[in-house]
Design an enzyme around this catalytic site. Structure first.
Site, PDB file in Angstrom:
ATOM      1  N   ASP A  14      51.104  69.467  42.215  1.00 56.12           N
ATOM      2  CA  ASP A  14      49.786  69.502  42.777  1.00 56.12           C
ATOM      3  C   ASP A  14      49.121  70.374  42.063  1.00 56.12           C
ATOM      4  O   ASP A  14      49.257  70.637  40.807  1.00 56.12           O
ATOM      5  CB  ASP A  14      49.875  69.931  44.281  1.00 56.12           C
ATOM      6  CG  ASP A  14      48.741  69.271  44.893  1.00 56.12           C
ATOM      7  OD1 ASP A  14      47.366  69.359  44.709  1.00 56.12           O
ATOM      8  OD2 ASP A  14      49.133  68.541  45.906  1.00 56.12           O
ATOM      9  N   HIS A  43      43.759  72.067  46.525  1.00 51.81           N
ATOM     10  CA  HIS A  43      44.296  71.000  47.037  1.00 51.81           C
ATOM     11  C   HIS A  43      45.831  71.444  47.501  1.00 51.81           C
ATOM     12  O   HIS A  43      46.522  70.937  48.605  1.00 51.81           O
ATOM     13  CB  HIS A  43      44.235  69.774  46.234  1.00 51.81           C
ATOM     14  CG  HIS A  43      44.627  68.560  46.701  1.00 51.81           C
ATOM     15  ND1 HIS A  43      45.947  68.166  46.594  1.00 51.81           N
ATOM     16  CD2 HIS A  43      44.084  67.531  47.264  1.00 51.81           C
ATOM     17  CE1 HIS A  43      45.917  67.056  47.130  1.00 51.81           C
ATOM     18  NE2 HIS A  43      45.169  66.412  47.682  1.00 51.81           N
ATOM     19  N   ASN A  87      43.818  57.002  48.359  1.00 49.58           N
ATOM     20  CA  ASN A  87      42.492  56.783  49.186  1.00 49.58           C
ATOM     21  C   ASN A  87      41.466  55.757  48.763  1.00 49.58           C
ATOM     22  O   ASN A  87      40.427  55.713  48.733  1.00 49.58           O
ATOM     23  CB  ASN A  87      41.588  58.172  49.139  1.00 49.58           C
ATOM     24  CG  ASN A  87      42.478  59.297  49.801  1.00 49.58           C
ATOM     25  OD1 ASN A  87      43.494  59.106  50.315  1.00 49.58           O
ATOM     26  ND2 ASN A  87      42.091  60.518  49.425  1.00 49.58           N
ATOM     27  N   SER A 127      46.652  62.519  50.975  1.00 43.82           N
ATOM     28  CA  SER A 127      47.430  63.669  50.406  1.00 43.82           C
ATOM     29  C   SER A 127      47.741  64.658  51.551  1.00 43.82           C
ATOM     30  O   SER A 127      48.645  65.536  51.284  1.00 43.82           O
ATOM     31  CB  SER A 127      46.435  64.559  49.681  1.00 43.82           C
ATOM     32  OG  SER A 127      46.210  63.712  48.333  1.00 43.82           O
TER      33      SER A 127
END
Length: 296
Positions: A29, A61, A163, A239
């Site tokens: 990430d 994130h 997404n 996520s």
């Protein structure tokens, strides 16, 4: 996170004392910040982007994902603790401050895990990084080959569906892999923002013509650790759904460390509730943690 745990029925598991202790999760990430909820555990940090040695997260994130996985909630009396607050982490930074990354960095990170998973006893890999369908096909194939090699080695790879929904064939790489576990959002119809519009969760079918995502979990307006001022922030997306499931699997692996990824996948299939057909979603169904742990 309290709401999330209620939705995925994780009450009896925590009453029994399971926390994911001694289970190590690799996270690819944006890095991880030194948040109080995350620093009282074993964390190995590797930076493929800027090659720094001290852990950091210049985007936020990765810290948010890590908090969902295993934040211990010490800053808020466990009201925002993660799914497996006793688990440990191997965090590899593959995305920059804008959340963008190079395929080469992701591949180097995956190759590092392939060569070091035994040394660090990595049991799970949380992959909340998605590649758009228009990405180079050869690069996509290399990513898929690497995550499937990890799966065959015994590391359970949990990927976000992406997404790009609600249209079909919108799951991002590596979630299209027929081997690894792909997670979608169970509550994406409640979203209504530019970044996460209503129905955002990636949908199948894939080229393999198998059900994807297999499992759903909450992903909308999730509160977790922020990379600034030791606080918390709200984020939405698959996520966030992926570490909910990945953390639940860490709880299961603490109870029974001898099952292989394919075993856990079968147990997830048998344990989800409600089923996809009951909620009119093309998936196995919604994560049910207590059911999952009762099966092993």
């Amino acid at each position: 996170m309290k709401r999330v745990k209620e939705i995925v029925h994780a009450g009896k598991v925590y009453q029994a004392g399971y926390t994911g202790k001694n289970i190590k999760i690799a996270v690819l990430d944006t890095g991880i910040a030194k948040h109080p909820d995350l620093t009282h555990r074993d964390i190995y940090f590797l930076d493929m982007v800027n090659h720094k040695h001290s852990m950091y997260d210049d985007n936020g994130h990765g810290t948010h994902v890590a908090g969902i996985l295993c934040g211990d909630g010490r800053m808020n009396r466990q009201r925002i603790s993660g799914m497996a607050p006793g688990a440990d982490l191997v965090v590899i930074k593959v995305l920059d401050k804008n959340g963008n990354g190079e395929t080469e960095d992701v591949l180097r990170a995956l190759e590092w895990v392939i060569h070091n998973y035994r040394i660090y006893n990595i049991r799970l890999l949380n992959f909340s990084v998605g590649f758009l369908p228009g990405a180079d096909m050869e690069e996509q194939r290399k990513i898929l080959d690497a995550v499937e090699e990890l799966w065959d080695l015994g590391v359970m790879v949990v990927s976000a569906a992406g997404n790009n929904g609600p249209s079909g064939n919108s799951i991002t790489v590596p979630g299209i892999s027929r081997k690894i576990l792909t997670v979608g959002a169970s509550d994406d119809l409640t979203a209504n923002t530019i970044s996460t519009p209503r129905g955002y969760s990636g949908k199948g079918p894939t080229g393999c013509c198998i059900v994807k995502p297999e499992v759903l979990a909450p992903g909308t307006r999730i509160i977790s650790c922020d990379n600034r001022s030791n606080g918390y922030s709200i984020k939405s997306g698959t996520s966030m759904s992926a570490p909910v499931v990945c953390g639940a699997l860490a709880l299961g692996m603490e109870k029974n460390p001898y099952f292989y990824p394919e075993d856990w996948k079968l147990m997830l299939y048998d344990s989800v509730w409600p089923r996809g057909t009951e909620i009119h979603q093309k998936s196995w169904g919604i994560l049910h943690v207590d059911n999952l742990l009762q099966m092993n």
